[in-house]
Scaffold this motif. Structure first.
Motif, PDB file in Angstrom:
ATOM      1  N   SER A  35       0.848  -1.187   0.000  1.00  0.00           N
ATOM      2  CA  SER A  35       0.000   0.000   0.000  1.00  0.00           C
ATOM      3  C   SER A  35       0.887   1.242   0.000  1.00  0.00           C
ATOM      4  O   SER A  35       2.101   1.156   0.256  1.00  0.00           O
ATOM      5  CB  SER A  35      -0.867   0.016   1.265  1.00  0.00           C
ATOM      6  N   ILE A  87      -4.915  -4.187   1.822  1.00  0.00           N
ATOM      7  CA  ILE A  87      -3.982  -3.486   0.935  1.00  0.00           C
ATOM      8  C   ILE A  87      -4.742  -2.362   0.242  1.00  0.00           C
ATOM      9  O   ILE A  87      -5.895  -2.562  -0.186  1.00  0.00           O
ATOM     10  CB  ILE A  87      -3.385  -4.427  -0.137  1.00  0.00           C
ATOM     11  N   TYR A  88      -4.079  -1.201   0.105  1.00  0.00           N
ATOM     12  CA  TYR A  88      -4.698  -0.038  -0.528  1.00  0.00           C
ATOM     13  C   TYR A  88      -3.939   0.381  -1.788  1.00  0.00           C
ATOM     14  O   TYR A  88      -2.733   0.140  -1.920  1.00  0.00           O
ATOM     15  CB  TYR A  88      -4.737   1.134   0.462  1.00  0.00           C
ATOM     16  N   ARG A  89      -4.662   1.053  -2.678  1.00  0.00           N
ATOM     17  CA  ARG A  89      -4.068   1.637  -3.875  1.00  0.00           C
ATOM     18  C   ARG A  89      -3.736   3.108  -3.614  1.00  0.00           C
ATOM     19  O   ARG A  89      -4.147   3.679  -2.603  1.00  0.00           O
ATOM     20  CB  ARG A  89      -5.026   1.505  -5.057  1.00  0.00           C
TER      21      ARG A  89
END
Length: 533
Positions: free
Chosen positions: A22, A197-199
């Motif tokens: 991330s 999880i991040y974008r």
């Protein structure tokens, strides 16, 4: 599932522990722990014949936005538009009718994890709620314990749970609680642990399409990344549940100088242990719940950290996955209620007699790229009934994980079991000595569990609770009393797909008069759990 800009899978590469998938999260221990709101009933009814109390609740599954990274909104889908969902606090013996209304784009099925529910209300994976429909779940609420409710829809459980469809459901026995005088009120805190999880745009990296495991690098507690909780120098009760997709934890609480804080386990998945069990570290598999009491009295003015070691099991490590949350211990306390010595005995547990044999063996393994149990996946409907225990029979099951590559937390619906043995050197841990419904199989481990197959007849699921594995078909069923082959052995509740109890179009929320004059009397009249306490 919410629209995501890029559905490509995250890269899972073992390597440097200081890496991020991330965008780097720079605000750990800067946001307070969120406490999910308590869900209240919309109406109630007392059966004039049996005296059973029924309460009605309505929960809407819907999309919502939340700021995780400053200035960026993340799309979630949760119960009543929050994640974790609202907490249910129920008194034992009172029945609940919970209407779930699906406003999301994916089908849903709700499992009250840890409840001996009848098959149509247990969250059978194919018994789904279509968008725009609702289903009523009738739950018995027997046995004080910490449960959780979450999605169980076939092949989309991981996606639905990941985006927010999970929450706490707490069963209380007010008389027993008063007698034990344990920490209560604001000193009784639920903690759900999830990794994601991040974008770069703030949206989530979906687990859709993942077929191995999902390893997030941002650890959330009650929906907040690495939060802090201000505590007083006294005893607290924490109800901890691993709601992650694939990650297990080896949880400890440590001082600034890395000294582990002692605490006591007072309950496992299925309720109180007999006596408080001292420890300073525990393995927490997906779906497992433990209730612990931590005494902060010796740490006034200090900051303590809940930690997770690196290189535990096959979990992927990232920059901050060795930390979970922070406790900020004040120098004074405002109440001494529930702060006395822990009782020397919490309850009396009676286990079924051990037949000193293994009745069935189930091997959890990957076969031709799919996760299977004894070579069978849940989609193989004609083969998936792998056991037909006689009603009331006591059986010992051996659960085997012969792989060195994966851990498998195994959940068996309907029953509570006792862990008898574990093949590895760690053996059965002291804090596992209570009734459970999930057991963690680390790599190359097998365990034996003991259970009596009651109180209901019918078909139930058992599966790996790594939700990636479950969705990619590591799930099967058992049929108590062989009701599928012989319907006369069961009743209208033995078939989890009974059309009478399937989802229906939602046309609006009922009025109080409809709830108390029609809906609850209807369910009371069916005698779903009559006499079951």
């Amino acid at each position: 599932m919410p629209a995501i800009i890029d559905e490509s899978k995250p890269l899972h590469k073992r390597g440097d522990d200081d890496r991020w998938q991330s965008p780097q999260y720079k605000w750990s221990f800067s946001k307070p722990l969120a406490i999910p709101p308590i869900k209240g009933p919309s109406g109630s009814f007392v059966d004039p014949v049996t005296g059973e109390k029924f309460s009605y609740y309505e929960v809407h599954i819907k999309e919502f936005k939340q700021e995780i990274y400053p200035g960026k909104l993340t799309t979630f889908v949760g119960y009543d538009g929050i994640s974790p969902g609202p907490t249910f606090k129920m008194n034992v013996g009172e029945r609940s009718v919970v209407r779930f209304v699906n406003e999301a784009n994916t089908p849903s099925s709700i499992h009250l994890h840890g409840s001996p529910s009848r098959p149509p209300f247990d969250g059978w994976a194919e018994d789904t709620i279509a968008k725009g429909n609702y289903k009523d779940y009738v739950w018995p609420n027997v046995g004080a314990r910490t449960l959780w409710y979450h999605d169980h829809a076939m092949h989309v459980t991981a996606v639905n749970a990941f985006y927010g469809q999970a929450g706490f459901y707490i069963l209380q026995d007010p008389v027993k609680e008063a007698a034990l005088n344990l920490p209560n009120g604001k000193y009784d805190v639920p903690l759900s642990i999830v990794d994601r999880i991040y974008r770069t745009n703030g949206e989530l990296v979906s687990p859709a399409g993942e077929d191995d495991s999902y390893w997030g690098d941002v650890i959330h507690v009650n929906g907040v990344p690495w939060p802090y909780l201000e505590v007083e120098p006294r005893k607290y009760r924490f109800r901890i549940c691993d709601m992650s997709l694939s990650r297990s934890y080896k949880m400890s609480i440590q001082t600034k100088s890395n000294v582990k804080v002692p605490y006591h386990v007072i309950a496992t998945d299925a309720g109180y242990v007999q006596t408080p069990i001292p420890t300073s570290e525990m393995v927490l598999g997906i779906g497992e719940r433990y209730e612990i009491v931590v005494d902060f009295a010796s740490y006034a003015g200090q900051n303590l950290t809940m930690r997770n070691p690196r290189d535990f099991s096959k979990n992927e490590d990232f920059a901050l996955t060795n930390q979970i949350m922070q406790f900020r211990v004040a120098k004074s306390l405002s109440s001494t209620g529930g702060n006395g010595n822990l009782p020397s005995q919490l309850t009396t547990l009676e286990y079924p007699p051990n037949p000193n044999r293994v009745d069935r063996t189930f091997k959890f393994e990957r076969t031709n790229g799919q996760w299977k149990i004894n070579g069978v996946g849940f989609a193989e409907a004609s083969k998936r009934v792998l056991a037909k225990p006689a009603y009331g029979n006591v059986e010992v099951w051996r659960l085997e994980n012969s792989s060195g590559g994966w851990a498998h937390p195994i959940h068996i619906h309907l029953i509570d079991f006792k862990v008898l043995s574990r093949s590895s050197s760690r053996g059965v841990q002291a804090y596992e000595n209570g009734y459970k419904d999930v057991v963690q199989l680390l790599e190359n481990e097998s365990v034996t569990v003991l259970a009596r197959f009651q109180p209901w007849k019918g078909e139930y699921m058992f599966h790996c609770h790594n939700l990636i594995h479950e969705d990619d078909d590591m799930m099967a069923s058992f049929d108590v009393a062989n009701t599928k082959a012989n319907a006369a052995n069961g009743d209208i509740f033995s078939n989890p797909m009974n059309p009478q109890f399937r989802d229906k179009p939602f046309t609006g929320s009922p009025s109080l008069s409809e709830i108390e004059g029609e809906i609850l009397p209807y369910w009371a009249g069916l005698k779903v759990y009559e006499g079951f306490n």
